[in-house]
Motif scaffolding. Structure first.
Motif, PDB file in Angstrom:
ATOM      1  N   SER A 109      -9.071 -19.894 110.355  1.00 39.93           N
ATOM      2  CA  SER A 109      -9.255 -18.263 110.206  1.00 39.93           C
ATOM      3  C   SER A 109     -10.134 -17.587 111.070  1.00 39.93           C
ATOM      4  N   VAL A 110     -10.672 -18.196 112.026  1.00 38.70           N
ATOM      5  CA  VAL A 110     -11.387 -17.824 113.017  1.00 38.70           C
ATOM      6  C   VAL A 110     -10.830 -18.002 114.599  1.00 38.70           C
ATOM      7  N   HIS A 111     -10.851 -19.245 114.882  1.00 36.24           N
ATOM      8  CA  HIS A 111     -10.623 -19.605 116.101  1.00 36.24           C
ATOM      9  C   HIS A 111      -9.389 -19.255 116.939  1.00 36.24           C
ATOM     10  N   PRO A 112      -8.156 -19.146 116.250  1.00 38.78           N
ATOM     11  CA  PRO A 112      -6.992 -18.508 116.880  1.00 38.78           C
ATOM     12  C   PRO A 112      -7.285 -16.913 117.515  1.00 38.78           C
ATOM     13  N   TYR A 113      -8.210 -16.220 116.682  1.00 43.49           N
ATOM     14  CA  TYR A 113      -8.381 -14.905 116.973  1.00 43.49           C
ATOM     15  C   TYR A 113     -10.004 -14.819 117.970  1.00 43.49           C
ATOM     16  N   PHE A 114     -10.580 -15.529 117.655  1.00 41.02           N
ATOM     17  CA  PHE A 114     -12.172 -15.557 118.189  1.00 41.02           C
ATOM     18  C   PHE A 114     -12.364 -16.939 118.833  1.00 41.02           C
TER      19      PHE A 114
END
Length: 177
Positions: A109-114
């Protein structure tokens, strides 16, 4: 921007949900005189190619060999929501191996975007012609089918210098620019 020059800005969005997503990007570019440039930095993208992630735990690993000496300035990793871990190893021509990027617990929920970006001081991470970056991606596929692109991917993004042209390696094979 000059004619016959290639400029690369990589921004991509793949909506695999059933919801509408709204996105916005911006880039500020500045120019400087050519005679003030010591080296051109560029991008290197090392990619597994379209993955075929079978149900359950799955790992893919691939090598991309450097075709020139370079100074690495940053490294980041990219997968999507089925990812569980991501590693990059630097294999020198003398056979020594050093892990240079490690995400043992990929947060879908985090690493693909940030993405986590490791930055290096000048001279801290040098690669020589013939060195290899080995990328390893781990996933968990909760479905009964095979996950592929665009649902998933495995990409190492590098900024290095001197690179006069972008580098693109897919599963060990280089694309010509």
């Amino acid at each position: 921007l000059e004619e016959e020059k290639q400029y690369v800005i990589d921004m991509h969005y793949i909506n695999t949900s059933d919801k509408i997503l709204v996105v916005q990007n911006g880039a500020n570019l500045g120019l400087m005189p050519d005679d003030e440039v010591d080296f051109y930095a560029g991008s290197a993208q090392f990619d597994s190619g379209p993955p075929e992630i079978t149900p359950g735990d799955y790992t893919d690993s691939f090598d991309c060999e450097w075709h020139q000496d370079a100074t690495v300035l940053s490294i980041s990793a990219h997968m999507h929501s089925a990812g569980t871990a991501f590693y990059i190893d630097h294999i020198k021509t003398d056979g020594t191996i050093k892990r240079i990027h490690s995400i043992p617990e990929w947060e879908p929920s985090v690493h693909p975007y940030f993405p986590i970006i490791d930055s290096y001081d000048i001279g801290e991470l040098e690669v020589e012609e013939g060195d290899i970056f080995r990328t390893t991606c781990d996933w968990y596929n909760p479905t009964d089918g095979v996950l592929g692109f665009p649902a998933e991917m495995c990409t190492t993004a590098v900024v290095a210098y001197p690179l006069d042209n972008p580098i693109s390696c897919i599963d060990g094979v280089y694309l010509e620019w």
